[in-house]
Design a protein around this motif. Structure first.
Motif, PDB file in Angstrom:
ATOM      1  N   GLY A  13      51.337  40.500  40.949  1.00 32.54           N
ATOM      2  CA  GLY A  13      50.775  41.802  41.279  1.00 32.54           C
ATOM      3  C   GLY A  13      49.982  42.437  40.159  1.00 32.54           C
ATOM      4  N   ASP A  14      49.866  41.754  39.007  1.00 26.32           N
ATOM      5  CA  ASP A  14      49.045  42.264  37.913  1.00 26.32           C
ATOM      6  C   ASP A  14      47.567  42.206  38.289  1.00 26.32           C
ATOM      7  N   TYR A  15      46.794  43.087  37.685  1.00 24.24           N
ATOM      8  CA  TYR A  15      45.324  43.048  37.770  1.00 24.24           C
ATOM      9  C   TYR A  15      44.837  43.223  36.343  1.00 24.24           C
ATOM     10  N   ILE A  16      44.433  42.113  35.737  1.00 23.31           N
ATOM     11  CA  ILE A  16      44.089  42.087  34.318  1.00 23.31           C
ATOM     12  C   ILE A  16      42.613  41.759  34.144  1.00 23.31           C
ATOM     13  N   ALA A  17      41.928  42.566  33.361  1.00 28.03           N
ATOM     14  CA  ALA A  17      40.552  42.270  32.967  1.00 28.03           C
ATOM     15  C   ALA A  17      40.565  41.718  31.548  1.00 28.03           C
ATOM     16  N   LEU A  76      42.991  37.945  37.751  1.00 36.44           N
ATOM     17  CA  LEU A  76      42.521  37.847  36.363  1.00 36.44           C
ATOM     18  C   LEU A  76      41.001  37.834  36.418  1.00 36.44           C
ATOM     19  N   MET A  77      40.380  38.793  35.763  1.00 30.80           N
ATOM     20  CA  MET A  77      38.926  38.933  35.848  1.00 30.80           C
ATOM     21  C   MET A  77      38.311  38.975  34.454  1.00 30.80           C
ATOM     22  N   VAL A  78      37.391  38.053  34.180  1.00 30.96           N
ATOM     23  CA  VAL A  78      36.592  38.093  32.960  1.00 30.96           C
ATOM     24  C   VAL A  78      35.353  38.929  33.238  1.00 30.96           C
ATOM     25  N   THR A  79      35.064  39.887  32.366  1.00 28.41           N
ATOM     26  CA  THR A  79      33.900  40.747  32.581  1.00 28.41           C
ATOM     27  C   THR A  79      33.373  41.301  31.263  1.00 28.41           C
ATOM     28  N   HIS A  80      32.053  41.550  31.231  1.00 32.42           N
ATOM     29  CA  HIS A  80      31.432  42.274  30.122  1.00 32.42           C
ATOM     30  C   HIS A  80      31.373  43.767  30.424  1.00 32.42           C
ATOM     31  N   SER A  81      31.597  44.131  31.681  1.00 36.02           N
ATOM     32  CA  SER A  81      31.361  45.497  32.134  1.00 36.02           C
ATOM     33  C   SER A  81      32.586  46.384  31.963  1.00 36.02           C
ATOM     34  N   ALA A  82      32.435  47.463  31.205  1.00 35.08           N
ATOM     35  CA  ALA A  82      33.531  48.427  31.059  1.00 35.08           C
ATOM     36  C   ALA A  82      33.854  49.068  32.399  1.00 35.08           C
ATOM     37  N   LEU A  83      32.820  49.318  33.216  1.00 37.14           N
ATOM     38  CA  LEU A  83      33.039  49.926  34.518  1.00 37.14           C
ATOM     39  C   LEU A  83      33.838  49.002  35.425  1.00 37.14           C
ATOM     40  N   ALA A  84      33.497  47.716  35.437  1.00 36.52           N
ATOM     41  CA  ALA A  84      34.257  46.753  36.234  1.00 36.52           C
ATOM     42  C   ALA A  84      35.692  46.657  35.725  1.00 36.52           C
ATOM     43  N   ALA A  85      35.860  46.607  34.407  1.00 37.79           N
ATOM     44  CA  ALA A  85      37.196  46.503  33.821  1.00 37.79           C
ATOM     45  C   ALA A  85      38.058  47.708  34.154  1.00 37.79           C
ATOM     46  N   SER A  86      37.435  48.864  34.359  1.00 38.88           N
ATOM     47  CA  SER A  86      38.195  50.090  34.630  1.00 38.88           C
ATOM     48  C   SER A  86      38.911  50.058  35.968  1.00 38.88           C
ATOM     49  N   HIS A  87      38.609  49.066  36.803  1.00 39.74           N
ATOM     50  CA  HIS A  87      39.326  48.910  38.077  1.00 39.74           C
ATOM     51  C   HIS A  87      40.635  48.146  37.890  1.00 39.74           C
ATOM     52  N   ALA A  88      40.804  47.498  36.732  1.00 34.96           N
ATOM     53  CA  ALA A  88      42.019  46.725  36.461  1.00 34.96           C
ATOM     54  C   ALA A  88      43.119  47.639  35.927  1.00 34.96           C
ATOM     55  N   LYS A  89      44.345  47.158  36.001  1.00 35.08           N
ATOM     56  CA  LYS A  89      45.485  47.921  35.498  1.00 35.08           C
ATOM     57  C   LYS A  89      45.703  47.715  33.995  1.00 35.08           C
ATOM     58  N   ARG A  90      45.191  46.615  33.499  1.00 36.00           N
ATOM     59  CA  ARG A  90      45.467  46.214  32.113  1.00 36.00           C
ATOM     60  C   ARG A  90      44.268  45.443  31.593  1.00 36.00           C
ATOM     61  N   ILE A  91      43.949  45.621  30.327  1.00 45.92           N
ATOM     62  CA  ILE A  91      42.777  44.962  29.772  1.00 45.92           C
ATOM     63  C   ILE A  91      43.143  44.280  28.457  1.00 45.92           C
ATOM     64  N   LEU A  92      42.749  43.015  28.348  1.00 41.60           N
ATOM     65  CA  LEU A  92      42.903  42.259  27.105  1.00 41.60           C
ATOM     66  C   LEU A  92      41.522  42.104  26.475  1.00 41.60           C
ATOM     67  N   PHE A  93      41.399  42.477  25.218  1.00 39.21           N
ATOM     68  CA  PHE A  93      40.153  42.303  24.474  1.00 39.21           C
ATOM     69  C   PHE A  93      40.303  41.092  23.559  1.00 39.21           C
ATOM     70  N   ILE A  94      39.393  40.124  23.697  1.00 41.17           N
ATOM     71  CA  ILE A  94      39.447  38.907  22.898  1.00 41.17           C
ATOM     72  C   ILE A  94      38.293  38.903  21.906  1.00 41.17           C
ATOM     73  N   LYS A  95      38.609  38.575  20.663  1.00 43.19           N
ATOM     74  CA  LYS A  95      37.585  38.453  19.614  1.00 43.19           C
ATOM     75  C   LYS A  95      37.910  37.246  18.752  1.00 43.19           C
ATOM     76  N   ASP A  96      36.942  36.372  18.600  1.00 47.05           N
ATOM     77  CA  ASP A  96      37.105  35.185  17.735  1.00 47.05           C
ATOM     78  C   ASP A  96      38.357  34.394  18.091  1.00 47.05           C
ATOM     79  N   GLY A  97      38.612  34.249  19.390  1.00 47.74           N
ATOM     80  CA  GLY A  97      39.704  33.402  19.835  1.00 47.74           C
ATOM     81  C   GLY A  97      41.087  33.995  19.753  1.00 47.74           C
ATOM     82  N   LEU A  98      41.171  35.310  19.487  1.00 49.02           N
ATOM     83  CA  LEU A  98      42.459  36.001  19.391  1.00 49.02           C
ATOM     84  C   LEU A  98      42.451  37.242  20.272  1.00 49.02           C
TER      85      LEU A  98
END
Length: 250
Positions: A35-39, A199-221
């Motif tokens: 039931g998670d929705y993660i961007a 699980l949704m990969v996106t560049h869009s902050a607006l699209a990500a705002s529809h998710a319940k949780r957001i993971l930010f990845i930088k340099d493989g972490l």
């Protein structure tokens, strides 16, 4: 038990005509509950698509483990991995990946046909989904005969028709205008509210705002993580925008 669990996942790639190794993912650990929705957000080359490919068993990690329902994906044979994808995952891509030689109905039904679903069940699965996505009048037409927004809804129907455990969406709004992007994101919200894990990969902050949780990845972490919680849409979008700016600045 988590639906999906990643523990210390690392992925290296050997560069062609070079002895150098590229660390696409350095150490990724997180859990996904039913039931998670993660961007998943990050700059180009941060490892987002690599991560999605590992979850989809389209690639194997260099080290670490990925488990779905306690099953280590690395233990699956090629045939078992293909069966796992068909039965457990639904894919929504930026470029739709529809077959122009099939009409829209056959494109949607293709995963069920590959799963050898009995013919009487095909229409039982198809028609309620087509109605909810406003596709009923388009089923006998071909992908090249409909708009980009309609093609994305057809692709979403194809992903949903198997009732997958997880929807994997890779930049699903990237080829859409703002109107059709909003339609698709509302659809994702609706199916998530009904229990679908996304699980949704996106560049869009607006699209990500529809998710319940957001993971930010930088340099493989995993660089940062935020949750919507009780925030308003405006507050959540502002937090995402701020976090994305912080990600760029490092």
């Amino acid at each position: 038990m988590s639906l999906l669990e990643l523990k210390h996942v690392k992925k290296n790639f050997e560069q062609a005509e070079s002895i150098e190794t590229v660390e696409a993912l350095k150490d990724i650990s997180f859990e996904v509950q039913e039931g998670d929705y993660i961007a998943i957000m990050g700059e180009s080359g941060s490892g987002k698509s690599t991560l999605l490919n590992l979850i989809a068993t389209l690639d194997q990690p260099t080290s670490g483990s990925l488990q779905i329902n306690g099953q280590n994906l690395a233990d699956l044979s090629e045939n078992q991995a293909a069966l796992y994808r068909r039965k457990n995952l639904g894919f929504v891509f930026q470029n739709f990946n529809l077959l122009n030689t099939f009409n829209n109905q056959d494109n949607i039904l293709l995963p069920l046909v590959l799963n050898k679903t009995p013919v009487p069940q095909l229409q039982q699965r198809l028609m309620p989904l087509a109605k909810s996505l406003k596709l009923t009048e388009l089923l006998k037409r071909y992908p090249y005969e409909v708009s980009g927004g309609q093609r994305q809804r057809i692709a979403a129907a194809r992903a949903l028709i198997t009732k997958p455990q997880i929807i994997l969406a890779d930049e699903p709004t990237g080829a859409l205008d703002s109107y059709n992007s909003e339609l698709l994101l509302r659809l994702f919200e609706q199916i998530n509210q009904a229990g679908q894990t996304i699980l949704m990969v996106t560049h869009s902050a607006l699209a990500a705002s529809h998710a319940k949780r957001i993971l930010f990845i930088k340099d493989g972490l995993i660089f940062h993580e935020i949750f919507r919680g009780e925030q308003t849409s405006e507050q959540y979008l502002q937090q995402i925008t701020n976090s994305a700016a912080l990600l760029v600045r490092g």
